[in-house]
Design an enzyme around this catalytic site. Structure first.
Site, PDB file in Angstrom:
ATOM      1  N   ALA A 108      -9.595   5.822   4.314  1.00  0.00           N
ATOM      2  CA  ALA A 108      -9.422   7.051   5.098  1.00  0.00           C
ATOM      3  C   ALA A 108     -10.696   7.877   5.233  1.00  0.00           C
ATOM      4  O   ALA A 108     -11.405   8.127   4.262  1.00  0.00           O
ATOM      5  CB  ALA A 108      -8.314   7.934   4.534  1.00  0.00           C
ATOM      6  N   GLY A 109     -10.956   8.299   6.469  1.00  0.00           N
ATOM      7  CA  GLY A 109     -12.046   9.226   6.755  1.00  0.00           C
ATOM      8  C   GLY A 109     -13.355   8.588   7.156  1.00  0.00           C
ATOM      9  O   GLY A 109     -14.219   9.253   7.738  1.00  0.00           O
ATOM     10  N   ASN A 115      -9.312   1.719   9.765  1.00  0.00           N
ATOM     11  CA  ASN A 115      -8.409   1.601  10.902  1.00  0.00           C
ATOM     12  C   ASN A 115      -8.930   2.397  12.097  1.00  0.00           C
ATOM     13  O   ASN A 115      -9.458   1.849  13.054  1.00  0.00           O
ATOM     14  CB  ASN A 115      -6.996   2.029  10.520  1.00  0.00           C
ATOM     15  CG  ASN A 115      -5.958   1.677  11.580  1.00  0.00           C
ATOM     16  OD1 ASN A 115      -4.770   1.716  11.324  1.00  0.00           O
ATOM     17  ND2 ASN A 115      -6.356   1.297  12.786  1.00  0.00           N
ATOM     18  N   THR A 116      -8.816   3.729  12.020  1.00  0.00           N
ATOM     19  CA  THR A 116      -9.145   4.570  13.175  1.00  0.00           C
ATOM     20  C   THR A 116     -10.580   4.383  13.647  1.00  0.00           C
ATOM     21  O   THR A 116     -10.839   4.370  14.858  1.00  0.00           O
ATOM     22  CB  THR A 116      -8.896   6.051  12.837  1.00  0.00           C
ATOM     23  OG1 THR A 116      -7.559   6.204  12.357  1.00  0.00           O
ATOM     24  CG2 THR A 116      -9.091   6.933  14.058  1.00  0.00           C
ATOM     25  N   GLY A 149      -7.932   9.519   9.341  1.00  0.00           N
ATOM     26  CA  GLY A 149      -8.100   9.563  10.788  1.00  0.00           C
ATOM     27  C   GLY A 149      -9.082  10.597  11.286  1.00  0.00           C
ATOM     28  O   GLY A 149      -9.284  10.741  12.491  1.00  0.00           O
ATOM     29  N   LYS A 178       0.880  -1.168   0.000  1.00  0.00           N
ATOM     30  CA  LYS A 178       0.000   0.000   0.000  1.00  0.00           C
ATOM     31  C   LYS A 178       0.919   1.220   0.000  1.00  0.00           C
ATOM     32  O   LYS A 178       1.628   1.485   0.970  1.00  0.00           O
ATOM     33  CB  LYS A 178      -0.907   0.017   1.230  1.00  0.00           C
ATOM     34  CG  LYS A 178      -1.835   1.232   1.248  1.00  0.00           C
ATOM     35  CD  LYS A 178      -2.472   1.439   2.605  1.00  0.00           C
ATOM     36  CE  LYS A 178      -3.206   2.788   2.605  1.00  0.00           C
ATOM     37  NZ  LYS A 178      -3.626   3.196   3.964  1.00  0.00           N
TER      38      LYS A 178
END
Length: 266
Positions: free
Chosen positions: A193-194, A215-216, A167, A106
């Site tokens: 992301a986001g 992830n986050t 994040g 990635k």
């Protein structure tokens, strides 16, 4: 209906990819990975440093790498040259884990720390080099349809447009651009992301994205294991909904019951 998710010639059953950063404990990370039902786990190779090397090494030991596919990522790299070096390091780590045929990466090239938007020129430069080296390159990009097509044209095996700042949990700020990328792309589109909640993961799958990386939203929520399971269900629901095909949007109402043989007409 083919439910397999393919990157290059590698098949995966789950369309949810899970990150390993920012968990509060090793156990929480391991349990979240299991609850997510994912096949691919991504690890930031550049961010393995003196402060977290113990955590990362322990996490790597805890994961059954015969079950999960490692996706090394170059998070923290600020230049194309640095990302290329880290990609090669990630490949070596994959081999040490027994994944001798794993040449996935990635690709992240992010020069500034405040907003963490990827560098399009650096990403394109690094991607071209890594593709020539034989890597399966999954570049993390802003939701730019032109850049996505250029990366596809040089041989990237997928593209990973962001939904909003990494994040941030801001959700789908760029949904229209992502839709264009999905419509134009001949390689998998993985939204990264986001995303903050499962409904957002469902929505990007409904418009035709091939997968989602989270992830986050899992690692930093109150109950990560429960959120991981919720994301698993959300991604599956969005994929099924897209495959089923939504009804057309109309400007007028239409009854769902028939107008003939009503009481009083019989």
């Amino acid at each position: 209906m083919n439910k397999d998710f393919c990157i290059k010639n590698k098949k995966f059953q789950s369309r949810l990819i899970l990150g390993t950063g920012r968990y509060r404990s090793l156990l929480e990370a391991k349990q979240s990975i299991e609850a997510s039902g994912c096949d691919i786990v991504t690890v930031a190779i550049r961010r393995i440093n003196a402060d977290n090397i113990g955590f990362i090494k322990s996490l790597i030991k805890l994961i059954n790498w015969q079950k999960y596919w490692l996706l090394p990522n170059t998070a923290g790299c600020q230049t194309a040259e640095e990302a290329i070096r880290v990609a090669n390091l990630g490949q070596e780590i994959a081999k040490q884990l027994g994944q001798v045929d794993n040449n996935f990466v990635k690709l992240e090239v992010i020069p500034a720390n405040k907003y963490l938007f990827p560098d399009p020129i650096g990403t394109l430069k690094a991607a071209e080099h890594l593709v020539k080296q034989g890597f399966v390159v999954l570049p993390y990009i802003n939701s730019d349809p032109i850049l996505a097509k250029q990366l596809e044209d040089i041989g990237c095996s997928a593209v990973m447009p962001l939904a909003s700042a990494i994040g941030s949990g801001q959700g789908l700020k760029n949904i229209d651009n992502i839709r264009i990328i999905v419509e134009a792309s001949k390689v998998p589109v993985i939204v990264d992301a986001g995303i903050g909640v499962p409904s957002e993961a469902t929505q990007v799958m409904e418009i035709g994205a091939d997968a989602v990386l989270i992830n986050t939203a899992v690692a930093q929520c109150k109950v990560p294991v429960a959120m991981a399971n919720a994301m698993r269900l959300a991604v599956a629901a969005g994929y099924e909904a897209h495959s089923a095909g939504r009804i057309p949007i109309k400007n007028y109402a239409r009854t769902s019951s028939p107008n003939f043989d009503r009481i009083g007409q019989i």
